[in-house]
Design an enzyme around this catalytic site. Structure first.
Site, PDB file in Angstrom:
ATOM      1  N   GLU A 107      11.080  15.620  40.016  1.00  0.00           N
ATOM      2  CA  GLU A 107      11.280  14.705  38.897  1.00  0.00           C
ATOM      3  C   GLU A 107      11.315  13.257  39.376  1.00  0.00           C
ATOM      4  O   GLU A 107      10.704  12.370  38.772  1.00  0.00           O
ATOM      5  CB  GLU A 107      12.578  15.039  38.149  1.00  0.00           C
ATOM      6  CG  GLU A 107      12.766  14.141  36.936  1.00  0.00           C
ATOM      7  CD  GLU A 107      14.121  14.280  36.270  1.00  0.00           C
ATOM      8  OE1 GLU A 107      14.600  13.265  35.732  1.00  0.00           O
ATOM      9  OE2 GLU A 107      14.701  15.386  36.278  1.00  0.00           O
ATOM     10  N   ASN A 165      20.320  20.889  38.657  1.00  0.00           N
ATOM     11  CA  ASN A 165      21.441  20.967  37.713  1.00  0.00           C
ATOM     12  C   ASN A 165      22.371  22.136  38.020  1.00  0.00           C
ATOM     13  O   ASN A 165      23.580  22.047  37.805  1.00  0.00           O
ATOM     14  CB  ASN A 165      20.938  20.977  36.258  1.00  0.00           C
ATOM     15  CG  ASN A 165      20.437  22.332  35.807  1.00  0.00           C
ATOM     16  OD1 ASN A 165      21.205  23.166  35.332  1.00  0.00           O
ATOM     17  ND2 ASN A 165      19.138  22.569  35.956  1.00  0.00           N
ATOM     18  N   HIS A 184      12.916  15.164  45.173  1.00  0.00           N
ATOM     19  CA  HIS A 184      12.912  16.055  44.002  1.00  0.00           C
ATOM     20  C   HIS A 184      11.689  15.724  43.156  1.00  0.00           C
ATOM     21  O   HIS A 184      11.332  14.564  42.997  1.00  0.00           O
ATOM     22  CB  HIS A 184      14.198  15.866  43.188  1.00  0.00           C
ATOM     23  CG  HIS A 184      14.357  16.852  42.061  1.00  0.00           C
ATOM     24  ND1 HIS A 184      13.665  16.737  40.873  1.00  0.00           N
ATOM     25  CD2 HIS A 184      15.109  17.974  41.951  1.00  0.00           C
ATOM     26  CE1 HIS A 184      14.000  17.754  40.080  1.00  0.00           C
ATOM     27  NE2 HIS A 184      14.880  18.515  40.717  1.00  0.00           N
ATOM     28  N   SER A 229      17.704  26.415  33.782  1.00  0.00           N
ATOM     29  CA  SER A 229      16.441  27.160  33.879  1.00  0.00           C
ATOM     30  C   SER A 229      16.674  28.661  34.061  1.00  0.00           C
ATOM     31  O   SER A 229      15.792  29.377  34.506  1.00  0.00           O
ATOM     32  CB  SER A 229      15.594  26.604  35.029  1.00  0.00           C
ATOM     33  OG  SER A 229      16.376  26.439  36.190  1.00  0.00           O
ATOM     34  N   HIS A 249      12.769  25.359  37.956  1.00  0.00           N
ATOM     35  CA  HIS A 249      13.328  25.735  39.258  1.00  0.00           C
ATOM     36  C   HIS A 249      14.183  26.995  39.152  1.00  0.00           C
ATOM     37  O   HIS A 249      15.405  26.942  39.261  1.00  0.00           O
ATOM     38  CB  HIS A 249      14.130  24.571  39.846  1.00  0.00           C
ATOM     39  CG  HIS A 249      13.252  23.470  40.356  1.00  0.00           C
ATOM     40  ND1 HIS A 249      13.660  22.163  40.445  1.00  0.00           N
ATOM     41  CD2 HIS A 249      11.973  23.493  40.815  1.00  0.00           C
ATOM     42  CE1 HIS A 249      12.660  21.421  40.932  1.00  0.00           C
ATOM     43  NE2 HIS A 249      11.635  22.208  41.160  1.00  0.00           N
ATOM     44  N   HIS A 253       9.195  19.159  35.258  1.00  0.00           N
ATOM     45  CA  HIS A 253       9.806  18.029  35.973  1.00  0.00           C
ATOM     46  C   HIS A 253       8.974  16.754  35.905  1.00  0.00           C
ATOM     47  O   HIS A 253       9.440  15.692  36.303  1.00  0.00           O
ATOM     48  CB  HIS A 253      10.046  18.417  37.434  1.00  0.00           C
ATOM     49  CG  HIS A 253      10.709  19.753  37.560  1.00  0.00           C
ATOM     50  ND1 HIS A 253      10.002  20.900  37.886  1.00  0.00           N
ATOM     51  CD2 HIS A 253      11.981  20.139  37.336  1.00  0.00           C
ATOM     52  CE1 HIS A 253      10.847  21.931  37.870  1.00  0.00           C
ATOM     53  NE2 HIS A 253      12.038  21.502  37.543  1.00  0.00           N
TER      54      HIS A 253
END
Length: 322
Positions: A137, A235, A135, A278, A52, A85
């Site tokens: 993930e 994050n 999301h 990332s 991301h 993810h």
């Protein structure tokens, strides 16, 4: 309080949090796309954004990676990479039906949570997955046992969530959450379901924990904390929240240094800087240059951990890691 404001004569400075930036799972996923492009030539298809980050995705697109939302947008037989993810079994099934040549760049620490879902659901548990609905993930993880997983988005949701049967209950989590908020969610779940089991080990990954710990160290000393990271990076967004909850007077997230509003630096002596998992370091360097031009030439590194974890490349790319 040694906080210094306007006219204090204290030199402007930057507190640079460490660890910051790339984690092992992101590094592995980005290298996987680069290696696939080298080996197979463009185009290489990637389901969702590989990680991301706007900059990373843009630069891989320039090199011939094509990012799509679903595997049915990919030509049959094409080289296809699953993002860091992770994906649900349904996605794997669709990819196989299309005869795609799949390289799975799912982070091993996400795969670990997938395995926990499989193991607990087979053992008859109902799973409360703490994470953000929608999301990627969370979609991938919950897809491993869709009828046995409920998503808990927040501590408040823990107070109200309807759980079908509670004799065998376990909580698991997304890897990129706020450590403190997750503890609060678990505390509230435990009030309602005292027998709820913990995961065998932390689901929030080492990199998420380390970046939050580093921000906690610089936040109380900072007039402004700048987090380099993208809006859809869970994050990175958490780092802004953690900074504000831990004493930063202000905190902002940006993708690129040129997005920094100079007005934010008004009456600011100490700028804290970090970046999400990332984010390539070049973007942090660009920000430090912009800050230096604004008078913040003194940079102090604040290190709270050393990271040396490296993951081997996904199957199909292994022998060529450079």
């Amino acid at each position: 309080m040694h906080h210094t404001g306007l006219g204090s004569g204290v030199a402007k400075r930057v507190l640079l949090a460490s660890p910051r930036g790339y984690c092992a799972g992101v590094d592995r996923a980005v290298i996987a796309v680069e290696k696939a492009l080298e080996r197979h030539g463009p185009p290489v298809y990637v389901r969702k954004q590989i990680v991301h980050n706007v900059h990373v995705v843009g630069s891989l697109e320039k090199r011939g990676a094509i990012f799509v939302d679903q595997v049915d947008q990919i030509p049959p037989g094409a080289v296809t990479i699953f993002s860091a993810h992770g994906v649900s079994p349904a996605v794997v099934h669709s990819a196989n039906e299309r005869g795609l040549q799949v390289i799975d760049a799912t982070c091993p620490l996400v795969t670990k949570v997938h395995r926990e879902v499989i193991r607990f659901s087979k053992a008859g548990y109902f799973i409360l997955l703490i994470g953000h609905s929608g999301h990627e993930e969370v979609e991938g993880t919950s897809g491993h046992a869709p009828d046995r997983v409920l998503i808990v988005n927040s501590p408040d949701e823990a107070d109200t969530i309807d759980v079908p049967h509670t004799d065998k209950l376990v909580w698991l989590s997304q890897t990129t959450l706020s450590v403190d908020e997750t503890l609060e969610t678990v505390k509230r779940l435990r009030l309602r379901f005292p027998h709820i089991q913990d995961p065998p080990s932390d689901d929030i990954c080492y990199a998420t924990q380390n970046r939050q710990a580093a921000v906690k160290k610089i936040a109380p000393l900072s007039d402004l904390v700048i987090v380099v990271g993208s809006a859809n990076s869970s994050n990175s967004v958490r780092l802004v929240e953690v900074a504000l909850e831990n004493g930063a007077k202000a905190a902002v997230r940006l993708d690129y240094a040129d997005e920094l509003d100079p007005a934010l630096l008004d009456k600011v002596d100490v700028v804290g800087v970090t970046s999400g998992a990332s984010v390539p370091e070049i973007l942090v360097r660009d920000l430090l240059e912009v800050l230096a031009r604004a008078g913040y030439t003194k940079v102090e590194s604040v290190q709270t951990a050393v990271e040396d974890l490296v993951f081997s490349l996904p199957k199909g790319l292994r022998e060529s890691r450079k």
